[in-house]
Design a protein around this motif. Structure first.
Motif, short mmCIF file in Angstrom:
data_model
loop_
_atom_site.label_atom_id
_atom_site.label_comp_id
_atom_site.label_asym_id
_atom_site.label_seq_id
_atom_site.Cartn_x
_atom_site.Cartn_y
_atom_site.Cartn_z
N ALA A 76 0.85 -1.18 0.00
CA ALA A 76 0.00 0.00 0.00
C ALA A 76 0.89 1.24 0.00
O ALA A 76 1.91 1.29 0.68
CB ALA A 76 -0.90 0.00 1.24
N GLY A 77 0.48 2.24 -0.78
CA GLY A 77 1.26 3.47 -0.81
C GLY A 77 2.29 3.53 -1.92
O GLY A 77 2.99 4.53 -2.04
N VAL A 78 2.39 2.50 -2.74
CA VAL A 78 3.26 2.60 -3.92
C VAL A 78 2.40 3.21 -5.03
O VAL A 78 1.85 2.53 -5.89
CB VAL A 78 3.83 1.22 -4.33
N ASP A 79 2.28 4.53 -4.96
CA ASP A 79 1.39 5.25 -5.87
C ASP A 79 2.13 5.96 -6.98
O ASP A 79 1.57 6.19 -8.05
CB ASP A 79 0.58 6.28 -5.08
N TRP A 80 3.38 6.34 -6.74
CA TRP A 80 4.14 7.14 -7.69
C TRP A 80 5.53 6.56 -7.86
O TRP A 80 6.00 5.78 -7.01
CB TRP A 80 4.23 8.59 -7.19
N PRO A 81 6.22 6.89 -8.94
CA PRO A 81 7.57 6.34 -9.17
C PRO A 81 8.51 6.54 -7.99
O PRO A 81 9.30 5.65 -7.67
CB PRO A 81 8.05 7.11 -10.41
N GLU A 82 8.42 7.68 -7.32
CA GLU A 82 9.33 7.91 -6.19
C GLU A 82 9.04 6.95 -5.04
O GLU A 82 9.94 6.62 -4.25
CB GLU A 82 9.23 9.35 -5.71
N ASP A 83 7.78 6.47 -4.91
CA ASP A 83 7.45 5.50 -3.88
C ASP A 83 8.11 4.15 -4.18
O ASP A 83 8.66 3.50 -3.29
CB ASP A 83 5.93 5.32 -3.78
N ALA A 84 8.04 3.75 -5.45
CA ALA A 84 8.71 2.51 -5.85
C ALA A 84 10.22 2.63 -5.69
O ALA A 84 10.89 1.67 -5.28
CB ALA A 84 8.36 2.17 -7.30
N GLN A 85 10.76 3.81 -5.97
CA GLN A 85 12.20 4.03 -5.82
C GLN A 85 12.60 3.94 -4.35
O GLN A 85 13.67 3.40 -4.02
CB GLN A 85 12.57 5.39 -6.40
N PHE A 86 11.77 4.48 -3.46
CA PHE A 86 12.05 4.38 -2.02
C PHE A 86 12.17 2.93 -1.60
O PHE A 86 13.13 2.53 -0.92
CB PHE A 86 10.93 5.07 -1.22
N TRP A 87 11.19 2.11 -2.01
CA TRP A 87 11.19 0.72 -1.60
C TRP A 87 12.31 -0.08 -2.28
O TRP A 87 12.92 -0.96 -1.66
CB TRP A 87 9.84 0.08 -1.89
N THR A 88 12.58 0.23 -3.53
CA THR A 88 13.66 -0.48 -4.22
C THR A 88 14.99 -0.24 -3.51
O THR A 88 15.77 -1.18 -3.30
CB THR A 88 13.74 -0.02 -5.68
N ASN A 104 2.16 -1.74 -6.29
CA ASN A 104 1.05 -1.38 -5.43
C ASN A 104 0.30 -2.64 -4.98
O ASN A 104 0.21 -3.62 -5.72
CB ASN A 104 0.10 -0.45 -6.20
N ASP A 105 -0.26 -2.59 -3.77
CA ASP A 105 -0.95 -3.77 -3.25
C ASP A 105 -2.21 -4.11 -4.03
O ASP A 105 -2.77 -5.21 -3.87
CB ASP A 105 -1.26 -3.61 -1.76
N GLY A 106 -2.66 -3.20 -4.89
CA GLY A 106 -3.82 -3.52 -5.72
C GLY A 106 -3.59 -4.71 -6.63
O GLY A 106 -4.54 -5.39 -7.03
N PHE A 107 -2.34 -4.98 -6.98
CA PHE A 107 -2.04 -6.09 -7.88
C PHE A 107 -2.10 -7.45 -7.19
O PHE A 107 -2.10 -8.49 -7.85
CB PHE A 107 -0.65 -5.91 -8.50
N ALA A 108 -2.14 -7.46 -5.86
CA ALA A 108 -1.92 -8.71 -5.13
C ALA A 108 -2.92 -9.80 -5.47
O ALA A 108 -2.55 -10.98 -5.55
CB ALA A 108 -1.93 -8.44 -3.62
#
Length: 321
Positions: A76-88, A104-108
């Motif tokens: 949840a909260g992987v809404d924008w490219p910078e969010d994915a970059q944070f987690w990566t 994003n958790d919507g894909f789960a």
């Protein structure tokens, strides 16, 4: 050594992490707190939850990060490219070798509907996470774009219905007598103050926790029935938008699951089916009781080069959650 696959499903109420073999044998399972970087505690707290659970999971199985064939993080909260970059960047600290994906958790839940990973998932829990994957692209519908949905959205709209009724701007509702005590108040006015004053404890999760009290009135209060029907209508609209964006057919599979619709006859799920029928939509709407982590584990298997099977899905679904 048998190959293992790891997945994490992080939300606004809880986070699950699990390990599985390609044939669906659950090797390990752990649960922790909120893993959404947009939650009040902030991104570092979410990072600590997710990385802590992964470490606990691997330690419990006697494994190192490099022993995992592939990991799927559905957060949840992987809404924008910078969010994915944070987690990566955060996950690369742990998985200095090995492959993983961040989405994003919507894909789960998508593979709980179709094992090939094509279609739409509607996860209804604390909030709502909707995503689609088709021949054109995959797309998670941003939380910030949506109407208030899921448990938090339902309760927020129920509160609004009470206040509008008090102002004489909407029809009377039994919610006016039921909800104040749920929030530890005696009157709607006290409830408004309790949920809005400076430093009040209300969060998405605490609001969503009161969804059962709202849904309990659905058969006796037309206001509640209307709130559910409105949410179902909006979900149908978003599904149609995802179909167009992802290049899916009009009869695309829509898998619906999550805590708010855990049982097959859940009011919001049934309302969505009625909405599709009333509007003449040909969506293949399917209910699943699978936890979202099951779909995330199937994603990890598929992305790791193995083929997820229905037998593996059933085995994971039947595991003790």
């Amino acid at each position: 050594m048998t190959e293992v696959f790891l997945a994490v499903d992080a939300g606004n109420t809880k986070t699950w992490a699990g390990l599985t073999t390609a044939d669906g044998e659950l090797v390990g399972l752990v649960r922790g707190g909120i893993g959404d970087i947009y939650a009040p505690a902030g991104p570092e707290a979410a990072k600590a939850v997710v990385l802590g659970l992964v470490g606990e999971l691997l330690d419990g199985a006697g494994l190192r990060p490099g022993d995992v064939r592939h990991s799927a993080f559905r957060l949840a909260g992987v809404d924008w490219p910078e969010d994915a970059q944070f987690w990566t960047a955060a996950l690369r600290e742990l998985f200095d070798v090995g492959s993983f994906s961040v989405k994003n958790d919507g894909f789960a839940l998508i593979r709980s509907g179709r094992l090939d990973g094509q279609g739409i998932s509607v996860v209804l829990g604390t909030g709502a996470a909707l995503a689609g994957r088709g021949p054109a692209k995959e797309w998670a519908l941003s939380w910030w774009l949506q109407h208030p949905l899921g448990g938090q959205g339902l309760v927020s709209e129920a509160l609004r219905a009470v206040y509008l009724s008090q102002l004489g701007l909407a029809q009377p509702t039994k919610l006016s007598a039921v909800l104040p005590s749920v929030f530890g108040a005696s009157t709607p006015e006290e409830m408004l103050e309790a949920t809005t004053h400076r430093g009040n404890p209300s969060t998405f999760a605490t609001l969503a926790a009161h969804a059962p009290a709202v849904l309990a009135l659905i058969d006796e209060d037309p206001v509640v029935a209307g709130l559910v029907d409105t949410q179902a209508d909006r979900i149908a609209d978003y599904c149609l938008s995802l179909i167009a964006a992802c290049g899916l057919a009009d009869d695309a599979t829509v898998v619906v699951g999550g805590g708010l619709v855990r049982e097959p006859g859940a009011p919001l799920y049934e309302a969505l089916r009625r909405t599709c029928e009333r509007r003449g939509l040909s969506l293949d709407v399917r209910h699943t009781q699978d936890p979202a982590l099951v779909g995330a584990l199937l994603d990890a298997i598929a992305e790791g080069g193995a083929t997820p099977t229905e037998a593996a899905r059933r085995r994971l679904s039947a595991a003790t959650w």
